[in-house]
Design an enzyme around this catalytic site. Structure first.
Site, PDB file in Angstrom:
ATOM      1  N   GLU A 198      -8.468  80.208   0.288  1.00 24.10           N
ATOM      2  CA  GLU A 198      -8.090  78.480  -0.773  1.00 24.10           C
ATOM      3  C   GLU A 198      -9.394  77.269   0.225  1.00 24.10           C
ATOM      4  O   GLU A 198      -9.501  76.680  -0.902  1.00 24.10           O
ATOM      5  CB  GLU A 198      -6.671  77.450   0.598  1.00 24.10           C
ATOM      6  CG  GLU A 198      -5.374  78.076  -0.294  1.00 24.10           C
ATOM      7  CD  GLU A 198      -3.922  79.103   0.670  1.00 24.10           C
ATOM      8  OE1 GLU A 198      -4.589  78.312   1.717  1.00 24.10           O
ATOM      9  OE2 GLU A 198      -3.427  79.956   0.323  1.00 24.10           O
ATOM     10  N   SER A 204       1.439  87.978   1.029  1.00 22.89           N
ATOM     11  CA  SER A 204       2.952  88.736   0.710  1.00 22.89           C
ATOM     12  C   SER A 204       3.466  89.001   1.366  1.00 22.89           C
ATOM     13  O   SER A 204       3.940  90.406   0.874  1.00 22.89           O
ATOM     14  CB  SER A 204       2.658  88.321  -1.062  1.00 22.89           C
ATOM     15  OG  SER A 204       2.151  87.266  -1.658  1.00 22.89           O
ATOM     16  N   GLY A 239       0.572  84.028  -1.324  1.00 25.00           N
ATOM     17  CA  GLY A 239       1.885  83.286  -1.552  1.00 25.00           C
ATOM     18  C   GLY A 239       2.346  83.195  -2.407  1.00 25.00           C
ATOM     19  O   GLY A 239       3.365  82.105  -3.521  1.00 25.00           O
ATOM     20  N   GLY A 294       3.065  82.114   4.712  1.00 24.34           N
ATOM     21  CA  GLY A 294       4.491  81.745   4.731  1.00 24.34           C
ATOM     22  C   GLY A 294       5.104  82.870   5.129  1.00 24.34           C
ATOM     23  O   GLY A 294       6.491  82.210   6.502  1.00 24.34           O
ATOM     24  N   GLU A 324      -7.873  89.573   1.000  1.00 21.72           N
ATOM     25  CA  GLU A 324      -6.666  89.071   0.446  1.00 21.72           C
ATOM     26  C   GLU A 324      -7.339  88.634  -1.007  1.00 21.72           C
ATOM     27  O   GLU A 324      -6.832  87.871  -1.362  1.00 21.72           O
ATOM     28  CB  GLU A 324      -6.924  88.069   0.641  1.00 21.72           C
ATOM     29  CG  GLU A 324      -6.767  87.695   2.403  1.00 21.72           C
ATOM     30  CD  GLU A 324      -5.582  86.208   3.066  1.00 21.72           C
ATOM     31  OE1 GLU A 324      -4.630  87.003   4.154  1.00 21.72           O
ATOM     32  OE2 GLU A 324      -6.411  85.501   3.189  1.00 21.72           O
ATOM     33  N   ASN A 372      -1.536  83.004   9.450  1.00 23.70           N
ATOM     34  CA  ASN A 372      -2.028  81.751   9.322  1.00 23.70           C
ATOM     35  C   ASN A 372      -1.553  81.146   8.570  1.00 23.70           C
ATOM     36  O   ASN A 372      -0.219  81.216   7.764  1.00 23.70           O
ATOM     37  CB  ASN A 372      -2.763  82.251   7.521  1.00 23.70           C
ATOM     38  CG  ASN A 372      -3.628  81.294   7.170  1.00 23.70           C
ATOM     39  OD1 ASN A 372      -3.205  79.825   7.782  1.00 23.70           O
ATOM     40  ND2 ASN A 372      -4.078  81.103   6.022  1.00 23.70           N
ATOM     41  N   TRP A 373      -0.754  80.049   9.961  1.00 26.43           N
ATOM     42  CA  TRP A 373       0.352  78.832   9.118  1.00 26.43           C
ATOM     43  C   TRP A 373      -0.844  77.617   7.754  1.00 26.43           C
ATOM     44  O   TRP A 373       0.519  77.105   7.457  1.00 26.43           O
ATOM     45  CB  TRP A 373       0.228  78.026  10.448  1.00 26.43           C
ATOM     46  CG  TRP A 373       0.815  79.106  11.164  1.00 26.43           C
ATOM     47  CD1 TRP A 373       1.683  79.807  12.138  1.00 26.43           C
ATOM     48  CD2 TRP A 373       1.754  78.031  13.185  1.00 26.43           C
ATOM     49  NE1 TRP A 373       2.344  79.896  12.886  1.00 26.43           N
ATOM     50  CE2 TRP A 373       2.174  79.296  13.738  1.00 26.43           C
ATOM     51  CE3 TRP A 373       1.316  76.614  12.989  1.00 26.43           C
ATOM     52  CZ2 TRP A 373       2.829  78.823  15.184  1.00 26.43           C
ATOM     53  CZ3 TRP A 373       1.880  76.532  15.043  1.00 26.43           C
ATOM     54  CH2 TRP A 373       2.425  77.470  15.404  1.00 26.43           C
ATOM     55  N   HIS A 426     -11.302  81.381   3.809  1.00 28.76           N
ATOM     56  CA  HIS A 426      -9.818  81.997   2.707  1.00 28.76           C
ATOM     57  C   HIS A 426     -10.104  81.425   1.778  1.00 28.76           C
ATOM     58  O   HIS A 426     -10.873  79.963   1.333  1.00 28.76           O
ATOM     59  CB  HIS A 426      -8.940  81.099   4.134  1.00 28.76           C
ATOM     60  CG  HIS A 426      -7.466  81.490   3.024  1.00 28.76           C
ATOM     61  ND1 HIS A 426      -6.908  81.361   2.291  1.00 28.76           N
ATOM     62  CD2 HIS A 426      -6.374  82.675   3.659  1.00 28.76           C
ATOM     63  CE1 HIS A 426      -6.083  81.182   2.112  1.00 28.76           C
ATOM     64  NE2 HIS A 426      -5.658  82.451   3.069  1.00 28.76           N
TER      65      HIS A 426
HETATM   66  C1  PEP Z   1      -2.989  83.603   3.391  1.00 25.65           C
HETATM   67  O1  PEP Z   1      -2.930  82.507   3.298  1.00 25.65           O
HETATM   68  O2  PEP Z   1      -3.834  84.678   4.399  1.00 25.65           O
HETATM   69  C2  PEP Z   1      -1.502  84.870   2.572  1.00 25.65           C
HETATM   70  C3  PEP Z   1      -1.521  85.933   3.409  1.00 25.65           C
HETATM   71  O3  PEP Z   1      -0.405  84.383   2.550  1.00 25.65           O
HETATM   72  P1  PEP Z   1       0.781  85.088   2.415  1.00 25.65           P
HETATM   73  O4  PEP Z   1       1.047  85.652   2.971  1.00 25.65           O
HETATM   74  O5  PEP Z   1       2.190  83.755   2.387  1.00 25.65           O
HETATM   75  O6  PEP Z   1      -0.177  84.937   0.947  1.00 25.65           O
END
Ligand code: PEP
Length: 252
Positions: free
Chosen positions: A97, A209, A170, A231, A164, A9-10, A95
């Site tokens: 966010e 993460s 993040g 990330g 998640e 996931n960019w 998601h």
């Molecule tokens: C995500 O945004 O879906 C995610 C898992 O981010 P990160 O790996 O950076 O925690």
């Protein structure tokens, strides 16, 4: 037997030049026919570039969201059908966010999921609790609410779920493999209560993460079928290592 899936996931990152370099590095290291499925979910603006660079390869592509509407006067939105026109395989929906920054409700997420499915995409439906909710002991209640809201409108057959925990996204804080397994088993059980066969074949990815250093331990859990990677998906070596930890074999 479920095979593993690793999706990048960019988020709001990238540039034409930087993407080209990253995608070409992934192409060099991720062969066709590997035991783990791989895809990247890019900003809408880069779907055409992802298609042009990745077509014919083992790596799929997709978007990080889609409109809950099919078409019409919804300025700024991008429909699932439009995403699909670029040969996309996936659309992430729900998601955290999108839920927290853009106000997506459980009902909106269910609508987006259905739009994605109707457009022929494999939606990646995200669920997860905040730190406050976990500390209050309401993780399962939150997951149940999110899953039930989707199941009230659609089937998860043919989709993918991503667990998640918001506190792990993040932040550098990863759920332990035991915490991930517990949540995944709960989600699968909740779905199985309505559709046993669907639950048994449904990929449930962990996101939060994930790095090369912790991927293998997480992916070894019986109900963890791969990862949604934020990330670390922006760094080719890290993303390829995570894909390898999911059972992918290297070309080199
Ligand atoms: C995500 O945004 O879906 C995610 C898992 O981010 P990160 O790996 O950076 O925690």
């Amino acid at each position: 037997m479920r095979s593993k899936v690793v999706v990048g996931n960019w988020k709001l990152n990238g540039s034409l030049a930087g993407n080209e370099q990253l995608l070409k590095q992934l192409l060099a290291d991720i062969p066709k026919g590997g035991p783990a499925t791989c895809a990247v979910c890019v900003p809408y603006a880069y779907l055409a570039q992802a298609r042009d660079v990745l077509k014919g390869s083992a790596i799929g592509w997709g978007s990080q969201d889609c409109s809950r509407f099919e078409k019409g006067a919804y300025t700024g939105d991008v429909s699932a059908k439009m995403v699909a026109e670029f040969g996309s395989r996936h659309a992430i929906v729900g998601h955290s966010e999108r839920r927290t920054v853009f106000g997506d409700t459980d009902a909106h997420v269910a609508e987006k999921y259905s739009q994605a499915k109707r457009a022929g995409l494999t939606p990646i439906f995200c669920v997860g609790e905040t730190l406050e909710e976990r500390e209050k002991g309401s993780t399962e209640a939150v997951l149940a609410r999110q899953v039930d809201a989707l199941l009230a409108k659609d089937s998860l057959d043919g989709g993918i779920v991503a667990y998640e925990p918001v506190w792990a996204i993040g932040t550098g804080k990863t759920a332990t493999s035991a915490q991930a397994q517990e949540a995944h088993a709960f989600i699968r059980g909740r779905i199985a209560a309505k559709a046993k066969d669907v639950a048994a074949r449904l990929p449930i990815l962990y996101g939060g993460s994930v790095k090369a250093a912790n991927a293998a331990e997480l992916f070894a859990m019986p109900d963890v079928d791969g990862g949604l990677i934020g990330g670390a998906s922006l760094v080719a070596e890290e993303f390829v290592s995570i894909w390898r930890a999911a059972g992918g074999t290297s070309k080199g």
